[in-house]
Write a protein that holds these residues in place. Structure first.
Motif, short mmCIF file in Angstrom:
data_model
loop_
_atom_site.label_atom_id
_atom_site.label_comp_id
_atom_site.label_asym_id
_atom_site.label_seq_id
_atom_site.Cartn_x
_atom_site.Cartn_y
_atom_site.Cartn_z
N ALA A 28 -119.58 -46.51 -74.21
CA ALA A 28 -118.12 -46.32 -74.26
C ALA A 28 -117.77 -44.83 -74.36
CB ALA A 28 -117.54 -47.07 -75.46
N GLU A 29 -118.51 -44.09 -75.16
CA GLU A 29 -118.25 -42.67 -75.29
C GLU A 29 -118.45 -41.94 -73.96
OE1 GLU A 29 -119.31 -41.90 -79.98
OE2 GLU A 29 -120.96 -42.11 -78.56
N VAL B 112 -118.14 -43.35 -70.96
CA VAL B 112 -117.07 -43.79 -70.06
C VAL B 112 -115.80 -42.98 -70.30
CG1 VAL B 112 -115.47 -45.70 -69.58
CG2 VAL B 112 -117.93 -46.14 -69.70
N VAL B 113 -115.43 -42.82 -71.57
CA VAL B 113 -114.21 -42.09 -71.91
C VAL B 113 -114.35 -40.61 -71.59
CG1 VAL B 113 -112.68 -41.41 -73.79
CG2 VAL B 113 -113.49 -43.76 -73.63
N ALA B 114 -115.53 -40.04 -71.89
CA ALA B 114 -115.75 -38.62 -71.60
C ALA B 114 -115.64 -38.34 -70.11
CB ALA B 114 -117.13 -38.20 -72.11
N ARG B 115 -116.07 -39.28 -69.30
CA ARG B 115 -116.08 -39.08 -67.86
C ARG B 115 -114.74 -39.41 -67.21
NH1 ARG B 115 -120.41 -41.87 -66.98
NH2 ARG B 115 -119.34 -43.82 -66.54
N GLY B 116 -114.12 -40.51 -67.66
CA GLY B 116 -112.93 -41.00 -66.97
C GLY B 116 -111.65 -40.98 -67.77
N GLY B 117 -111.71 -40.58 -69.03
CA GLY B 117 -110.51 -40.57 -69.86
C GLY B 117 -110.24 -41.95 -70.45
N PRO B 118 -109.23 -42.03 -71.33
CA PRO B 118 -108.93 -43.27 -72.03
C PRO B 118 -108.65 -44.45 -71.12
CG PRO B 118 -107.74 -41.44 -73.02
CD PRO B 118 -108.36 -40.92 -71.76
N GLY B 119 -108.01 -44.19 -69.98
CA GLY B 119 -107.67 -45.27 -69.07
C GLY B 119 -108.88 -45.95 -68.45
N ALA B 120 -110.03 -45.29 -68.50
CA ALA B 120 -111.23 -45.85 -67.91
C ALA B 120 -111.92 -46.85 -68.82
CB ALA B 120 -112.21 -44.73 -67.55
N ASP C 118 -121.05 -52.17 -67.79
CA ASP C 118 -121.69 -51.59 -66.60
C ASP C 118 -122.44 -50.31 -66.98
OD1 ASP C 118 -120.78 -53.58 -64.95
OD2 ASP C 118 -119.19 -52.39 -64.00
N GLU C 119 -121.78 -49.46 -67.77
CA GLU C 119 -122.40 -48.20 -68.18
C GLU C 119 -123.63 -48.45 -69.05
OE1 GLU C 119 -122.96 -44.09 -68.59
OE2 GLU C 119 -121.54 -45.15 -67.27
N ALA C 120 -123.55 -49.49 -69.88
CA ALA C 120 -124.68 -49.82 -70.76
C ALA C 120 -125.79 -50.55 -70.03
CB ALA C 120 -124.19 -50.67 -71.93
N GLY C 121 -125.50 -51.03 -68.81
CA GLY C 121 -126.50 -51.76 -68.04
C GLY C 121 -126.85 -53.11 -68.63
N CYS C 122 -125.82 -53.81 -69.11
CA CYS C 122 -126.08 -55.12 -69.69
C CYS C 122 -125.10 -56.14 -69.11
CB CYS C 122 -125.98 -55.08 -71.22
SG CYS C 122 -124.40 -54.52 -71.85
N ALA C 123 -125.29 -57.39 -69.47
CA ALA C 123 -124.48 -58.48 -68.91
C ALA C 123 -123.00 -58.27 -69.23
CB ALA C 123 -124.96 -59.81 -69.47
N LYS C 124 -122.14 -58.72 -68.33
CA LYS C 124 -120.70 -58.49 -68.45
C LYS C 124 -120.12 -59.03 -69.75
CE LYS C 124 -120.21 -56.60 -64.37
NZ LYS C 124 -121.62 -56.24 -64.18
#
Length: 199
Positions: A19-20, A22-30, A38-44
């Protein structure tokens, strides 16, 4: 990708770190459940499996976890009295406060009503946060005062309140791309510890 039904070690931390990023890369809206998994590479469904309250509970638990780590770091501070410099020891904890959950993650928790409510409830129930850090900083400053590395007429509790309150303000009013608040904290630390205090 972790196959369904296979245990994932340290899944909470894996999702938190994802999560950190995702937010660092895409901002809060991401920040969405799917983006995190997806970022963690685990089941949805992994996030909802471990956080029944969904994304709000996840965000609240992430911020609480990072604050708890900082409180644990601050709890070690009184033992460091007499080591390094007063300013350096204080900077270690205040920097950790700013980076533990990050201004963006803390901001997300405050702007998501469900996450904010969970966060407030946890704080009211005694979860370690700013108050615990403030108590540790005050104890540390009192110890340094006894070692004569802090002015005899200084007020450790008031100094701790000023320092942690400043860190809280900077954390809650920063945003991605804003000037690094660490420099401001360094100035506050220098002012609070005084010109005669070893740094």
């Amino acid at each position: 990708m972790s196959p369904r039904g296979v245990a994932v070690p340290d899944i909470r931390e894996r999702l938190f770190a994802a999560a950190e990023r995702v937010v660092a890369r895409g901002g809060p809206g991401a920040l969405t459940s799917r983006a995190v998994t997806d970022e963690a590479g685990c089941a949805k469904g992994m996030l909802h499996t471990h956080f029944a309250g969904g994304l709000d509970e996840f965000v609240a638990q992430l911020v609480l976890d990072r604050f708890a780590r900082t409180a644990a770091l601050a709890a070690e501070l009184p033992r460091r009295a007499g080591q390094e410099t007063v300013a350096a020891n204080l900077a270690t904890v205040t920097t950790a406060l700013l980076t533990s959950a990050g201004p963006t993650m803390a901001g997300i928790a405050l702007t998501r009503p469900g996450a904010s409510a969970r966060f407030r409830d946890a704080m009211a129930a005694g979860a370690p946060g700013f108050a615990a850090v403030q108590e540790s900083v005050a104890a540390y400053l009192a110890a340094e005062q006894r070692l004569e590395r802090l002015a005899a007429d200084a007020d450790p509790e008031a100094l701790a309140l000023a320092l942690v309150g400043t860190a809280h303000h900077l954390l809650m009013t920063s945003w991605p791309g804003a000037p690094d608040p660490s420099a401001q904290l360094d100035r506050v630390i220098a002012a609070l510890t005084g010109p005669g205090t070893p740094r």
